[in-house]
Motif scaffolding. Structure first.
Motif, short mmCIF file in Angstrom:
data_model
loop_
_atom_site.label_atom_id
_atom_site.label_comp_id
_atom_site.label_asym_id
_atom_site.label_seq_id
_atom_site.Cartn_x
_atom_site.Cartn_y
_atom_site.Cartn_z
N ALA A 257 0.84 -1.19 0.00
CA ALA A 257 0.00 0.00 0.00
C ALA A 257 0.88 1.24 0.00
O ALA A 257 1.92 1.30 0.67
CB ALA A 257 -0.92 0.01 1.22
N THR A 258 0.47 2.26 -0.75
CA THR A 258 1.22 3.50 -0.84
C THR A 258 0.25 4.65 -1.04
O THR A 258 -0.95 4.45 -1.26
CB THR A 258 2.24 3.43 -2.00
OG1 THR A 258 3.01 4.63 -2.03
CG2 THR A 258 1.55 3.24 -3.34
N PRO B 137 -7.62 0.97 -5.76
CA PRO B 137 -7.87 1.89 -4.64
C PRO B 137 -7.85 1.14 -3.32
O PRO B 137 -8.23 -0.03 -3.22
CB PRO B 137 -9.27 2.44 -4.96
CG PRO B 137 -9.43 2.26 -6.43
CD PRO B 137 -8.70 0.98 -6.76
N PHE B 138 -7.41 1.85 -2.28
CA PHE B 138 -7.23 1.22 -0.97
C PHE B 138 -7.55 2.27 0.09
O PHE B 138 -7.00 3.36 0.07
CB PHE B 138 -5.79 0.74 -0.83
CG PHE B 138 -5.49 0.04 0.46
CD1 PHE B 138 -5.96 -1.24 0.71
CD2 PHE B 138 -4.70 0.65 1.43
CE1 PHE B 138 -5.67 -1.89 1.90
CE2 PHE B 138 -4.40 0.00 2.61
CZ PHE B 138 -4.88 -1.27 2.85
N THR C 37 3.83 5.80 -7.65
CA THR C 37 4.63 4.78 -6.97
C THR C 37 4.02 3.40 -7.17
O THR C 37 4.73 2.42 -7.43
CB THR C 37 4.75 5.09 -5.47
OG1 THR C 37 5.38 6.37 -5.30
CG2 THR C 37 5.55 4.03 -4.74
N ALA C 38 2.70 3.30 -7.05
CA ALA C 38 2.02 2.02 -7.23
C ALA C 38 2.27 1.46 -8.63
O ALA C 38 2.52 0.26 -8.79
CB ALA C 38 0.53 2.18 -6.97
N GLY D 30 -3.79 7.72 4.77
CA GLY D 30 -2.67 8.16 3.97
C GLY D 30 -2.20 7.17 2.92
O GLY D 30 -1.32 7.49 2.12
N LEU D 31 -2.75 5.97 2.94
CA LEU D 31 -2.37 4.95 1.96
C LEU D 31 -3.57 4.70 1.06
O LEU D 31 -4.50 3.97 1.42
CB LEU D 31 -1.91 3.66 2.65
CG LEU D 31 -0.70 3.81 3.57
CD1 LEU D 31 -0.40 2.49 4.27
CD2 LEU D 31 0.52 4.28 2.80
N GLU D 32 -3.57 5.32 -0.11
CA GLU D 32 -4.75 5.34 -0.96
C GLU D 32 -4.74 4.28 -2.05
O GLU D 32 -5.77 4.02 -2.67
CB GLU D 32 -4.87 6.73 -1.60
CG GLU D 32 -4.99 7.86 -0.58
CD GLU D 32 -4.93 9.23 -1.23
OE1 GLU D 32 -4.79 9.29 -2.47
OE2 GLU D 32 -5.04 10.23 -0.50
#
Length: 235
Positions: free
Chosen positions: A52-53, A72-73, A58-59, A78-80
């Motif tokens: 998760a980022t 999506p997360f 970055t992902a 802060g970790l979307e």
């Protein structure tokens, strides 16, 4: 019966560091990694790391390096974005002893009641540095914890992805007793050799039958110090 997705370890015993990309130096933690536990009601799939980022950029870079899909997360502030990778074993770089935070913690009704490194208290401040009274071995500490008489592992590993060190640091948090042993062995190496050191971060699937015949299966992280650290593309 135990089945294991084991990290491969190179045969070369020489621990040879290599220069990191300039852009990786000083980078903060950009993501968090976990074992990819299935959601309630979902069937467990093949073991693979979930990362998760906060950044879709970055992902996408993680997906390019490790395979997998970004989605999506929203489970952690802060970790979307989360990448469900295709990897059950990762090559990671540890930049010295500070990469491994090993402590033991016991939580009570009012929060953490006991924090130590297995030998000396880390908290509370009035006891810092004094003997904590924990048994000398992890096996004995685990037995005490099972009886409710001792702390459990509270371990944090911070690392770079060998395939994409320029992305920055990633974090793994775990309370696994087996990983506690892995982390202590890694610390011994990190205190003796130049950094960074190449390691394999894997997922072990443990399966067994309980005494009353119930089939039990769980996953735990595992860390193995590899034989040498070589630049990406030269493995």
């Amino acid at each position: 019966m135990r089945t294991c997705t084991s990290p491969a370890v190179p045969a070369n015993d020489a621990l040879t560091p290599f220069p990191l990309p300039q852009q990786s130096r000083g980078c903060g933690v950009v993501g968090r990694i976990d074992l990819g536990f299935p959601a309630l009601g979902e069937a467990a799939g093949e073991p693979c790391w979930h990362i998760a980022t906060s950044s879709w950029s970055t992902a996408n870079s993680i997906s390019e390096a490790l395979g997998g899909t970004a989605r999506p997360f929203g489970r952690l502030p802060g970790l979307e974005v989360q990448v469900v990778t295709e990897a059950a074993s990762l090559s990671v770089l540890l930049e010295g002893p500070d990469s491994v935070s090993f402590r033991m913690a016991r939580r009570g009704g009012r929060g953490v009641a006991h924090t130590c490194d297995g030998q000396r208290f880390l908290e509370p401040a009035g006891l810092t540095g004094t003997a904590c009274g924990c048994p000398p071995t992890l096996t004995a500490r685990r037995a005490a914890a099972l009886r409710g008489l001792g702390p459990k592992p509270d371990i944090e590993l911070v690392f770079l992805l060998h395939a994409a060190p320029e992305l920055g640091l990633f974090r793994l948090n775990t309370s696994s007793w087996d990983f506690a042993g892995d982390s202590l062995r890694a610390l011994e190496v990190l205190r003796q050799v130049p950094s960074p050191v190449l390691c394999r971060l894997g997922i072990e699937v443990v399966e067994f039958s309980s005494p009353d015949g119930v089939e039990v299966s769980y996953r735990r992280p595992m860390l193995v110090v590899a034989g040498s650290a070589v630049p990406p593309g030269e493995e």
